[in-house]
Design a protein around this motif. Structure first.
Motif, PDB file in Angstrom:
ATOM      1  N   PRO A 317       0.815  -1.227   0.000  1.00 54.32           N
ATOM      2  CA  PRO A 317       0.000   0.000   0.000  1.00 54.32           C
ATOM      3  C   PRO A 317       0.843   1.269   0.000  1.00 54.32           C
ATOM      4  N   TYR A 318       1.984   1.232   0.707  1.00 52.37           N
ATOM      5  CA  TYR A 318       2.891   2.374   0.687  1.00 52.37           C
ATOM      6  C   TYR A 318       3.496   2.552  -0.702  1.00 52.37           C
ATOM      7  N   ALA A 319       3.876   1.429  -1.345  1.00 50.21           N
ATOM      8  CA  ALA A 319       4.504   1.505  -2.659  1.00 50.21           C
ATOM      9  C   ALA A 319       3.549   2.087  -3.698  1.00 50.21           C
ATOM     10  N   LEU A 320       2.274   1.719  -3.638  1.00 49.02           N
ATOM     11  CA  LEU A 320       1.306   2.215  -4.615  1.00 49.02           C
ATOM     12  C   LEU A 320       1.165   3.733  -4.562  1.00 49.02           C
ATOM     13  N   GLY A 321       1.283   4.291  -3.378  1.00 50.74           N
ATOM     14  CA  GLY A 321       1.110   5.732  -3.253  1.00 50.74           C
ATOM     15  C   GLY A 321       2.386   6.529  -3.315  1.00 50.74           C
ATOM     16  N   SER A 322       3.523   5.854  -3.562  1.00 52.18           N
ATOM     17  CA  SER A 322       4.817   6.538  -3.481  1.00 52.18           C
ATOM     18  C   SER A 322       5.548   6.668  -4.805  1.00 52.18           C
ATOM     19  N   GLY A 323       5.045   6.027  -5.867  1.00 50.36           N
ATOM     20  CA  GLY A 323       5.708   6.187  -7.156  1.00 50.36           C
ATOM     21  C   GLY A 323       6.249   4.890  -7.716  1.00 50.36           C
ATOM     22  N   TYR A 324       6.789   4.986  -8.944  1.00 51.45           N
ATOM     23  CA  TYR A 324       7.214   3.803  -9.682  1.00 51.45           C
ATOM     24  C   TYR A 324       8.425   3.107  -9.072  1.00 51.45           C
ATOM     25  N   THR A 325       9.305   3.839  -8.416  1.00 48.38           N
ATOM     26  CA  THR A 325      10.507   3.213  -7.842  1.00 48.38           C
ATOM     27  C   THR A 325      10.128   2.202  -6.769  1.00 48.38           C
ATOM     28  N   GLN A 326       9.221   2.594  -5.867  1.00 48.81           N
ATOM     29  CA  GLN A 326       8.797   1.695  -4.809  1.00 48.81           C
ATOM     30  C   GLN A 326       8.027   0.496  -5.369  1.00 48.81           C
ATOM     31  N   LEU A 327       7.217   0.734  -6.400  1.00 51.66           N
ATOM     32  CA  LEU A 327       6.500  -0.382  -7.034  1.00 51.66           C
ATOM     33  C   LEU A 327       7.461  -1.342  -7.724  1.00 51.66           C
ATOM     34  N   LEU A 328       8.524  -0.791  -8.287  1.00 53.72           N
ATOM     35  CA  LEU A 328       9.534  -1.639  -8.914  1.00 53.72           C
ATOM     36  C   LEU A 328      10.216  -2.519  -7.873  1.00 53.72           C
ATOM     37  N   ILE A 329      10.524  -1.929  -6.721  1.00 53.91           N
ATOM     38  CA  ILE A 329      11.130  -2.707  -5.629  1.00 53.91           C
ATOM     39  C   ILE A 329      10.188  -3.826  -5.194  1.00 53.91           C
ATOM     40  N   PHE A 330       8.899  -3.489  -5.025  1.00 53.80           N
ATOM     41  CA  PHE A 330       7.924  -4.507  -4.640  1.00 53.80           C
ATOM     42  C   PHE A 330       7.857  -5.620  -5.685  1.00 53.80           C
ATOM     43  N   SER A 331       7.811  -5.260  -6.973  1.00 49.32           N
ATOM     44  CA  SER A 331       7.664  -6.251  -8.038  1.00 49.32           C
ATOM     45  C   SER A 331       8.812  -7.247  -8.052  1.00 49.32           C
ATOM     46  N   VAL A 332      10.023  -6.755  -7.836  1.00 46.40           N
ATOM     47  CA  VAL A 332      11.190  -7.640  -7.825  1.00 46.40           C
ATOM     48  C   VAL A 332      11.159  -8.536  -6.585  1.00 46.40           C
ATOM     49  N   PHE A 333      10.944  -7.923  -5.436  1.00 44.00           N
ATOM     50  CA  PHE A 333      10.985  -8.645  -4.158  1.00 44.00           C
ATOM     51  C   PHE A 333       9.872  -9.686  -4.090  1.00 44.00           C
ATOM     52  N   TYR A 334       8.651  -9.261  -4.429  1.00 46.56           N
ATOM     53  CA  TYR A 334       7.511 -10.166  -4.389  1.00 46.56           C
ATOM     54  C   TYR A 334       7.609 -11.222  -5.495  1.00 46.56           C
ATOM     55  N   GLY A 335       8.080 -10.805  -6.666  1.00 46.34           N
ATOM     56  CA  GLY A 335       8.153 -11.723  -7.792  1.00 46.34           C
ATOM     57  C   GLY A 335       9.044 -12.920  -7.541  1.00 46.34           C
ATOM     58  N   LEU A 336      10.166 -12.715  -6.871  1.00 42.50           N
ATOM     59  CA  LEU A 336      11.066 -13.823  -6.573  1.00 42.50           C
ATOM     60  C   LEU A 336      10.386 -14.900  -5.737  1.00 42.50           C
ATOM     61  N   ASP A 337       9.337 -14.512  -5.027  1.00 39.09           N
ATOM     62  CA  ASP A 337       8.709 -15.387  -4.049  1.00 39.09           C
ATOM     63  C   ASP A 337       7.299 -15.810  -4.426  1.00 39.09           C
ATOM     64  N   TRP A 338       6.797 -15.388  -5.599  1.00 43.09           N
ATOM     65  CA  TRP A 338       5.382 -15.534  -5.920  1.00 43.09           C
ATOM     66  C   TRP A 338       4.888 -16.970  -5.720  1.00 43.09           C
ATOM     67  N   ILE A 339       5.385 -17.913  -6.503  1.00 43.31           N
ATOM     68  CA  ILE A 339       4.960 -19.301  -6.365  1.00 43.31           C
ATOM     69  C   ILE A 339       6.140 -20.219  -6.079  1.00 43.31           C
ATOM     70  N   ALA A 340       7.148 -19.665  -5.415  1.00 41.57           N
ATOM     71  CA  ALA A 340       8.299 -20.478  -4.999  1.00 41.57           C
ATOM     72  C   ALA A 340       7.896 -21.520  -3.963  1.00 41.57           C
TER      73      ALA A 340
END
Length: 423
Positions: A317-340
């Motif tokens: 929720p913080y990343a969505l309201g803070s800009g593309y950089t934070q969303l990019l960080i979330f996408s990488v971090f979450y993506g590594l773990d999505w269906i691991a």
């Protein structure tokens, strides 16, 4: 063919893995379509988020419920036949989508029919292939086939979003049908049901052993397998953690990240690109998870996977309201773990309940996963309509993942797994 297989160093099972990878990849692309269509359908027909979410919720639930029965049908009729019948069902049902005008039509097609079709082309298919063709590298194969879902998003989601933006959502539907039709010759001419069909052993074994014929009732055998597994605390812990896995992945993020981005004015193509980026990193993360599952305690892997996923969702929720950089960080971090989580969960299931029952019992564990995903898909849409934002469902999912990490450590390590690790 038999003599070639016996003398060649190349194992045909890797071709099977490639065909199934492509099939699961297209199936994942189909599963991601409703999230792209949510905003265009809302604009064209005036349907609410909860309306479209209802169809996604039903599809996700049926996707899971088909798993154990699909495993039984594959054992009785052969893997390739079930794959081809599932693709035929998807082509016919999706082909009616451009002509819909009412929400109930969308729910029947994308909730019920697509749920039944994709449910036969799901994680159970990958686990069945891994158990039939591999002893050596089994965890890696499960990781690769699980990662195909991420690759489907990587390749198709941005294309579907771009096609929808440029030519409309109906054109995107026709593109999906074309991709499905490309699978037909691959499966018809390349698939084999078991290594013994080619006169070769399972990779990692020395002798050729034909699978025992399926003699049970197609509908009652999976139910009896569930009754037997339900007596084990291990089953309920695996099912419980997988329920929370589905709640926090395809049910929540897979269905609602794009419309959540739309709430903050982020364009459709960019939002789809974020999911695509997650797919890229999950391809790496889940394949690596399969490799790690062959070498380390699966319970400890699940502890870290769920814990890190929970932290990333609390951050969203913080990343969505803070800009593309934070969303990019979330996408990488979450993506590594999505269906691991799938390779260690599948291995724990196989170790606890045996190779022969692994497909059906893991299928029931996937039912729990999809029940969680279905709950999140519909529940998050309802909360968004009621509260005006996705902050609460994202935060709740994050804390539930932290709870799942604790549950994972309560799973008992089976004696067979302990012996394998010691060896």
């Amino acid at each position: 063919m038999t003599n070639l297989q016996r003398t060649s160093r190349f194992y045909y099972g890797w071709i099977i893995v490639g065909i199934v990878f492509a099939t699961l990849l297209i199936s994942a692309a189909i599963s991601s379509v409703p999230s792209v269509l949510m905003l265009p359908l809302e604009k064209e027909f005036g349907w609410g988020r909860s309306d479209v979410s209802a169809a996604a919720s039903i599809r996700i639930l049926l996707y899971g419920l088909m798993g154990p029965f699909s495993a039984a049908f594959m054992a009785r009729f052969g893997i390739s036949r079930i794959m081809l019948l599932s693709i035929l069902l998807l082509v016919v049902s999706i082909g009616f989508t451009p002509f819909i005008t009412e929400i109930w039509q969308f729910i029947v097609i994308w909730g019920i029919l697509v749920g039944l079709g994709t449910g036969s082309l799901a994680n159970v298919l990958g686990v069945t292939i891994a158990n039939r063709w591999f002893v050596k590298h089994k965890g890696l194969v499960i990781g690769m086939l699980t990662a195909s879902a991420a690759t489907g998003q990587l390749l198709f989601l941005p294309l579907i979003a771009q096609a929808t933006s440029l030519w409309g959502w109906r054109f995107a539907i026709y593109a999906i049908i074309g991709a499905l039709l490309l699978l037909v010759p691959l499966i018809a001419f390349g698939m084999r049901n078991h290594p013994s069909d080619l006169g070769v052993p399972v990779l990692g074994e020395e002798t050729i052993v034909k699978p025992a014929p399926f003699t049970g009732n197609l509908f009652m055998t999976p139910i009896r397998a569930l009754g037997s597994a339900a007596k084990s605390g291990t089953f309920w812990l695996l099912a419980g953690t997988f329920f929370l896995c589905g709640f926090s992945t395809n049910g929540l993020i897979g269905t609602h990240l794009i419309p959540a981005c739309g709430d903050f004015g982020i364009p459709l193509v960019i939002a789809a690109g974020l999911l695509s980026l997650m797919g890229l990193f999950d391809l790496v993360g889940t394949t690596l998870s399969g490799w790690l599952t062959d070498r380390f305690d699966s319970r400890k892997l699940l502890f870290w996977y769920y814990g890190l996923r929970g932290l990333s969702l609390i951050f969203l929720p913080y990343a969505l309201g803070s800009g593309y950089t934070q969303l990019l960080i979330f996408s990488v971090f979450y993506g590594l773990d999505w269906i691991a989580t799938v390779p260690p969960t599948a291995k724990l299931s196989s170790d606890a309940f045996g190779k022969e029952k692994a497909g059906m019992i893991f299928g029931w564990i996937v039912v729990a996963h999809q029940a969680g995903a279905s709950t999140a898909a519909y529940g998050a849409g309802v909360l968004r309509d009621a509260l005006g934002s996705y902050t609460v469902p994202f935060a709740v999912a994050g804390f539930l993942c932290l709870f799942a990490s604790v549950m994972a450590m309560r799973i008992r390590k089976s004696k067979s797994a302990a012996v394998g690790a010691a060896a």
